[in-house]
Enzyme design. Structure first.
Site, PDB file in Angstrom:
ATOM      1  N   LYS A 122       1.001  -1.205   0.077  1.00 17.65           N
ATOM      2  CA  LYS A 122       0.086  -0.076   0.016  1.00 17.65           C
ATOM      3  C   LYS A 122       0.955   1.003   0.074  1.00 17.65           C
ATOM      4  O   LYS A 122       1.825   1.498   0.882  1.00 17.65           O
ATOM      5  CB  LYS A 122      -0.987  -0.052   1.218  1.00 17.65           C
ATOM      6  CG  LYS A 122      -1.756   1.205   1.385  1.00 17.65           C
ATOM      7  CD  LYS A 122      -3.101   0.984   2.406  1.00 17.65           C
ATOM      8  CE  LYS A 122      -3.902   2.112   2.446  1.00 17.65           C
ATOM      9  NZ  LYS A 122      -5.053   1.861   3.327  1.00 17.65           N
ATOM     10  N   ASP A 227     -13.102   4.819  10.137  1.00 17.06           N
ATOM     11  CA  ASP A 227     -13.388   5.064   8.847  1.00 17.06           C
ATOM     12  C   ASP A 227     -14.063   3.807   8.225  1.00 17.06           C
ATOM     13  O   ASP A 227     -13.988   3.499   7.019  1.00 17.06           O
ATOM     14  CB  ASP A 227     -12.140   5.358   7.824  1.00 17.06           C
ATOM     15  CG  ASP A 227     -12.720   5.852   6.472  1.00 17.06           C
ATOM     16  OD1 ASP A 227     -13.634   6.330   6.299  1.00 17.06           O
ATOM     17  OD2 ASP A 227     -11.662   5.802   5.664  1.00 17.06           O
TER      18      ASP A 227
HETATM   19  N1  LIG Z   1      -4.686  -6.742   2.291  1.00 15.68           N
HETATM   20  C1  LIG Z   1      -5.333  -6.723   1.261  1.00 15.68           C
HETATM   21  N2  LIG Z   1      -5.689  -7.747   0.706  1.00 15.68           N
HETATM   22  C2  LIG Z   1      -6.596  -7.763  -0.613  1.00 15.68           C
HETATM   23  N3  LIG Z   1      -7.091  -6.757  -1.126  1.00 15.68           N
HETATM   24  C3  LIG Z   1      -6.671  -5.314  -0.399  1.00 15.68           C
HETATM   25  C4  LIG Z   1      -5.916  -5.278   0.728  1.00 15.68           C
HETATM   26  N4  LIG Z   1      -5.747  -4.013   1.174  1.00 15.68           N
HETATM   27  C5  LIG Z   1      -6.399  -3.366   0.355  1.00 15.68           C
HETATM   28  N5  LIG Z   1      -7.079  -4.075  -0.609  1.00 15.68           N
HETATM   29  C6  LIG Z   1      -7.728  -3.576  -1.750  1.00 15.68           C
HETATM   30  O1  LIG Z   1      -7.546  -2.236  -1.910  1.00 15.68           O
HETATM   31  C7  LIG Z   1      -8.645  -1.225  -1.846  1.00 15.68           C
HETATM   32  C8  LIG Z   1      -8.351  -0.147  -0.988  1.00 15.68           C
HETATM   33  O2  LIG Z   1      -7.655  -0.347   0.041  1.00 15.68           O
HETATM   34  P1  LIG Z   1      -7.784   0.714   1.511  1.00 15.68           P
HETATM   35  O3  LIG Z   1      -8.973   0.749   1.623  1.00 15.68           O
HETATM   36  O4  LIG Z   1      -6.802  -0.113   2.285  1.00 15.68           O
HETATM   37  O5  LIG Z   1      -7.281   1.843   0.722  1.00 15.68           O
HETATM   38  P2  LIG Z   1      -7.811   3.413   0.885  1.00 15.68           P
HETATM   39  O6  LIG Z   1      -6.815   4.059   1.503  1.00 15.68           O
HETATM   40  O7  LIG Z   1      -9.128   3.126   1.059  1.00 15.68           O
HETATM   41  O8  LIG Z   1      -7.866   3.963  -0.565  1.00 15.68           O
HETATM   42  P3  LIG Z   1      -8.804   5.380  -0.659  1.00 15.68           P
HETATM   43  O9  LIG Z   1      -7.756   6.537  -0.937  1.00 15.68           O
HETATM   44  O10 LIG Z   1      -9.830   5.138  -1.922  1.00 15.68           O
HETATM   45  O11 LIG Z   1      -9.372   5.740   0.769  1.00 15.68           O
HETATM   46  C9  LIG Z   1      -9.760  -2.387  -1.014  1.00 15.68           C
HETATM   47  O12 LIG Z   1     -11.061  -1.975  -1.394  1.00 15.68           O
HETATM   48  C10 LIG Z   1      -9.118  -3.729  -1.439  1.00 15.68           C
HETATM   49  O13 LIG Z   1      -9.778  -4.113  -2.651  1.00 15.68           O
END
Ligand SMILES: Nc1ncnc2c1ncn2[C@@H]1O[C@H](COP(=O)(O)OP(=O)(O)OP(=O)(O)O)[C@@H](O)[C@H]1O
Ligand SMILES: [Mg+2]
Length: 295
Positions: A122, A227
């Site tokens: 990430k 969140d």
């Molecule tokens: N550990 C993981 N395993 C599998 N998929 C993941 C994982 N972490 C994140 N994802 C995928 O990535 C997407 C976004 O992850 P996350 O919610 O952590 O990011 P975000 O910070 O919400 O991004 P945004 O900027 O849109 O808020 C999730 O909906 C999922 O599809």
């Protein structure tokens, strides 16, 4: 598409990396690190420094300002390079694969850890201004005046990593934290789908209860997600729920903890009411959860 930095890293020498690190150090004080300071911190000769600077500038890892003085700053490519350099040296990441989600505040990539294990990388990308962004930023950095994207992204990554460490240790259903550096977090891959993409559930009441139980466990060890919604819950084929995206968590003693908890409960109960007709009493759940809050 992989991240640009992962391709570029292979082309960089130790000297290039030393220059990038020197620029990063200077950015704690300057918005553009002065050339003379870069030379000094990097320990390279002036001519060598200029040579390497023009190479990494051409590779689009840094921005140059020619004003009262010549200065350079990292962009996200440059920052990613520094993070990936550390993670690959530690052998927690061998390769970065394609993007699986691109949010406003992060890019999520598939990656390979040593031994070919599939993991998630990430990349936090805070600081691209939007209303939500500004609100979040204030939240993250509190009263500190230093609010650069670099600092915010690093803070968000370390917040998320720290939360995952605590939660995972206590058996909560979250990704397992593997490593983190600068704006990047490496975590285990959850084989599942984000809840909002699922259109049918065999037993929605059980899934709902699983989420509330996870929330309860998090509270009992002192964390409020802050969140929570159907976007931050992953559902596995076995119908287990994993709560993801912990960068904005707060401690239960935080002044906003109760409001955030209430909003988390509302978001998730409203989703289950809207989509699956499950009616639940938000106040009752809230009171019950407040009871387990560790203080
Ligand atoms: N550990 C993981 N395993 C599998 N998929 C993941 C994982 N972490 C994140 N994802 C995928 O990535 C997407 C976004 O992850 P996350 O919610 O952590 O990011 P975000 O910070 O919400 O991004 P945004 O900027 O849109 O808020 C999730 O909906 C999922 O599809
Ligand atoms: Mg999210």
């Amino acid at each position: 598409m992989t991240v640009y930095a992962a391709q570029i890293l292979k082309k960089l020498t130790t000297e290039d990396l030393r220059i990038l690190i020197a620029i990063e150090r200077g950015m704690s004080k300057y918005s553009y690190t002065p050339l003379n300071l870069i030379v000094k911190i990097s320990g390279l000769s002036f001519n060598d420094a200029v040579l390497h600077l023009s190479k990494i500038h051409a590779l689009k890892l840094i921005l140059r300002r020619i004003g009262p003085y010549i200065g350079y700053r990292l962009n996200y490519n440059g920052y990613d390079v520094l993070a990936l350099n550390v993670l690959s040296k530690r052998k927690t990441v061998e390769a970065i694969g394609s993007v699986i989600a691109k949010g406003k505040e992060s890019d999520i990539h598939e990656a390979l850890a040593s031994g070919g294990v599939k993991v998630i990388a990430k990349f936090f990308r805070l600081g691209k201004t939007s209303f939500k962004q500004v609100k979040r930023t204030c939240f993250f950095v509190g009263l500190r005046r230093h609010t650069s994207w670099l600092y915010e992204s690093r803070l968000a990554a370390s917040n998320e990593f720290k939360a995952l460490e605590i939660l995972h240790k206590h058996g909560l259903f979250t990704p397992k934290p593997i490593d983190s550096n600068r704006n990047v977090v490496i975590m285990s891959y959850i084989n599942g789908a984000p809840l909002y993409t699922v259109n049918e559930l065999g037993n929605p009441a059980e899934v709902f209860e699983g989420i509330i139980n996870n929330l309860k466990l998090a509270l009992s060890i002192g964390l409020v997600h802050g969140d929570l919604s159907e976007y931050n819950v992953m559902l596995t084929p076995e119908q287990s729920t994993y709560i993801i995206d912990w960068a904005q968590w707060v401690n239960v003693n935080h002044p906003d903890a109760h409001n955030l908890l209430k909003r988390d409960i509302m978001n998730i109960t409203q989703y289950f009411t809207r989509k699956y007709g499950i009616r639940s009493n938000v106040d009752k759940i809230y009171d019950e959860l407040r009871g387990v809050m560790k203080r």
